[in-house]
Design an enzyme around this catalytic site. Structure first.
Site, PDB file in Angstrom:
ATOM      1  N   GLU A  95       0.832  -1.191   0.000  1.00  0.00           N
ATOM      2  CA  GLU A  95       0.000   0.000   0.000  1.00  0.00           C
ATOM      3  C   GLU A  95       0.873   1.249   0.000  1.00  0.00           C
ATOM      4  O   GLU A  95       1.965   1.255   0.565  1.00  0.00           O
ATOM      5  CB  GLU A  95      -0.912  -0.011   1.234  1.00  0.00           C
ATOM      6  CG  GLU A  95      -1.921  -1.148   1.152  1.00  0.00           C
ATOM      7  CD  GLU A  95      -2.801  -1.320   2.377  1.00  0.00           C
ATOM      8  OE1 GLU A  95      -3.900  -1.851   2.223  1.00  0.00           O
ATOM      9  OE2 GLU A  95      -2.388  -0.948   3.496  1.00  0.00           O
ATOM     10  N   CYS A 122       2.216  -2.333  15.572  1.00  0.00           N
ATOM     11  CA  CYS A 122       2.092  -2.018  14.146  1.00  0.00           C
ATOM     12  C   CYS A 122       1.405  -3.151  13.384  1.00  0.00           C
ATOM     13  O   CYS A 122       1.779  -4.317  13.522  1.00  0.00           O
ATOM     14  CB  CYS A 122       3.474  -1.756  13.555  1.00  0.00           C
ATOM     15  SG  CYS A 122       3.427  -1.368  11.792  1.00  0.00           S
ATOM     16  N   SER A 198      12.417   6.682   7.017  1.00  0.00           N
ATOM     17  CA  SER A 198      12.112   6.419   8.421  1.00  0.00           C
ATOM     18  C   SER A 198      12.546   5.003   8.771  1.00  0.00           C
ATOM     19  O   SER A 198      12.224   4.050   8.067  1.00  0.00           O
ATOM     20  CB  SER A 198      10.609   6.577   8.657  1.00  0.00           C
ATOM     21  OG  SER A 198      10.294   6.254   9.986  1.00  0.00           O
TER      22      SER A 198
HETATM   23  N1  SAH Z   1       9.869   0.593   9.568  1.00  0.00           N
HETATM   24  C1  SAH Z   1      10.030   2.009   9.463  1.00  0.00           C
HETATM   25  C2  SAH Z   1       9.044   2.599   8.498  1.00  0.00           C
HETATM   26  C3  SAH Z   1       7.597   2.547   8.969  1.00  0.00           C
HETATM   27  S1  SAH Z   1       7.139   4.143   9.375  1.00  0.00           S
HETATM   28  C4  SAH Z   1       9.951   2.644  10.824  1.00  0.00           C
HETATM   29  O1  SAH Z   1       9.674   1.926  11.759  1.00  0.00           O
HETATM   30  O2  SAH Z   1      10.244   3.821  10.971  1.00  0.00           O
HETATM   31  C5  SAH Z   1       5.677   3.945  10.205  1.00  0.00           C
HETATM   32  C6  SAH Z   1       5.653   4.808  11.460  1.00  0.00           C
HETATM   33  O3  SAH Z   1       4.419   4.593  12.112  1.00  0.00           O
HETATM   34  C7  SAH Z   1       6.738   4.426  12.434  1.00  0.00           C
HETATM   35  O4  SAH Z   1       7.177   5.546  13.137  1.00  0.00           O
HETATM   36  C8  SAH Z   1       5.992   3.492  13.358  1.00  0.00           C
HETATM   37  O5  SAH Z   1       6.630   3.364  14.601  1.00  0.00           O
HETATM   38  C9  SAH Z   1       4.658   4.172  13.440  1.00  0.00           C
HETATM   39  N2  SAH Z   1       3.574   3.296  13.817  1.00  0.00           N
HETATM   40  C10 SAH Z   1       3.497   1.958  13.695  1.00  0.00           C
HETATM   41  N3  SAH Z   1       2.324   1.506  14.145  1.00  0.00           N
HETATM   42  C11 SAH Z   1       1.633   2.589  14.562  1.00  0.00           C
HETATM   43  C12 SAH Z   1       0.335   2.781  15.092  1.00  0.00           C
HETATM   44  N4  SAH Z   1      -0.482   1.759  15.282  1.00  0.00           N
HETATM   45  N5  SAH Z   1      -0.060   4.045  15.387  1.00  0.00           N
HETATM   46  C13 SAH Z   1       0.756   5.078  15.151  1.00  0.00           C
HETATM   47  N6  SAH Z   1       1.989   4.967  14.640  1.00  0.00           N
HETATM   48  C14 SAH Z   1       2.428   3.734  14.352  1.00  0.00           C
END
Ligand code: SAH
Length: 347
Positions: A95, A122, A198
């Site tokens: 996505e 996540c 990120s």
């Molecule tokens: N793997 C990379 C790229 C994904 S970015 C990373 O971890 O940075 C996605 C962002 O959303 C990350 O900062 C992650 O920690 C955050 N994230 C993941 N699940 C989430 C959720 N349920 N609510 C809010 N933010 C979330």
């Protein structure tokens, strides 16, 4: 699904394309023309290359394929956010999201199918299936969103964030190749300053990025600056702990002079105490940084709950008192499961 075994023409460099045509008794220049069709005009088929002769198009089709992504489904949120379900040539789906604001359009793109890491909060982490995306599969997501930006918002794409599915630093080479194409003058010619990668924090790869002198921006999903807490919610932290991460980030800053953004969600009963706040403030002092406090997007019925406003305000006050820039981010696209951490191919 039947997969054509011919090589994807977009795996070739411009030089290799030129050599191909020379080897076929044609002019090297033909390689430039085809390259332009592939990367600047985003051709999905050889048929579309209208200034290339029929014979040459047939020759190309005899040797190569173009495994272009297909936007299978587009959903629009009531806040304007668009989510694309993107079908890859082997039938897998990722996505990507277009996030409009008053002045910008940001593309949020995926780097892997599923994710190799295991963050407990996540949705993407729960997908079993995983493969890395190829450079052109990443590039195509950007092109699709750039087109939607022109079509629906009448303006060009302004920013790209690698915050979709996957851990970009676990697919570093392909992400770098995609960014090279996105920033190249014979690609999309976007400034690397408008691109943010990120990561959940892979120290070795952060050092590699610094050594490669990349020009894009770095964001780290921190969520806690205390090892026990971080390991409980992001288990890989047991391997890549905060000391390693901090040292890698200091190295990054020394080499690039580029400020780091920390993404941080405050959860009730997990990281909402004074000790948590103080640990973050200390962590931020190691290298120039800013903090984005992001809203939690629930992915199931319970283990994680967004902390209340007071807990968030405690973070804001402490960070500001220490001269650290902090922003509180509202999520976009929640109604279509397009917000951070919600990408999980539900459709
Ligand atoms: N793997 C990379 C790229 C994904 S970015 C990373 O971890 O940075 C996605 C962002 O959303 C990350 O900062 C992650 O920690 C955050 N994230 C993941 N699940 C989430 C959720 N349920 N609510 C809010 N933010 C979330």
């Amino acid at each position: 699904m039947e997969i054509d075994k011919k090589k994807d023409v977009r795996a070739l460099t411009k030089e290799q394309l030129r050599d191909f045509f020379v080897a076929q008794g044609d002019k090297a220049f033909r390689g430039n023309q085809v390259y332009e069709w592939l990367w600047q005009k985003g051709a999905h088929s050889f048929e579309a290359m209208t200034n290339i002769s029929k014979e040459t198009r047939a020759l190309l089709a005899g040797h190569f394929v173009i495994n272009h992504i297909r936007v299978d489904q587009m959903q629009r949120s009531n806040d304007g956010t668009i989510k694309n379900a993107v079908r890859l040539h082997d039938g897998l789906i990722v996505e990507s999201v277009l996030i409009p604001t008053a002045t910008r359009t940001t593309a949020c793109v995926s780097s892997q199918v599923g994710c190799s890491l295991d963050c407990k909060f996540c949705a993407t982490a729960r997908l079993k299936r995983m493969r890395n995306l190829n450079p052109d599969e990443i590039y195509d997501q950007v092109v699709a969103i750039a087109n939607e930006s022109r079509l629906y918002f009448d303006r060009p794409l302004s920013n790209i964030v690698f915050m979709g599915m996957g851990e970009p630093l676990m697919n570093y080479n392909n992400v770098l190749k995609a960014i090279d194409k996105i920033t190249a003058t014979d690609g999309l010619a976007m400034s690397p300053k408008r691109i943010t990668v990120s990561t959940s924090g892979v120290p070795k790869m952060i050092r590699k990025m610094a050594d490669d002198e990349v020009k894009f921006k770095l964001a780290v999903s921190l969520h806690s600056a205390i090892d026990e807490v971080r390991t409980a919610i992001m288990p890989f932290n047991a391997t890549f702990n905060l000391t390693d991460l901090r040292e890698a980030l200091q190295y990054w800053y020394q080499k690039t002079q580029s400020r780091i953004t920390y993404e941080y969600v405050v959860w009730e009963g997990i990281n909402d105490t004074r000790r948590d706040v103080e640990a973050l403030v200390d962590f931020c002092k190691f290298a120039p940084s800013k903090v984005n406090l992001i809203e939690y997007n629930p992915i199931d019925d319970g283990a994680f709950r967004q902390a209340d406003r007071k807990a968030i305000q405690n973070y804001v006050t402490a960070l500001e008192r220490n001269g650290i820039t902090v922003t509180v981010r509202r999520s976009r696209g929640k109604d279509i499961d397009a917000a951070c951490g919600q990408l999980a191919n539900k459709q």
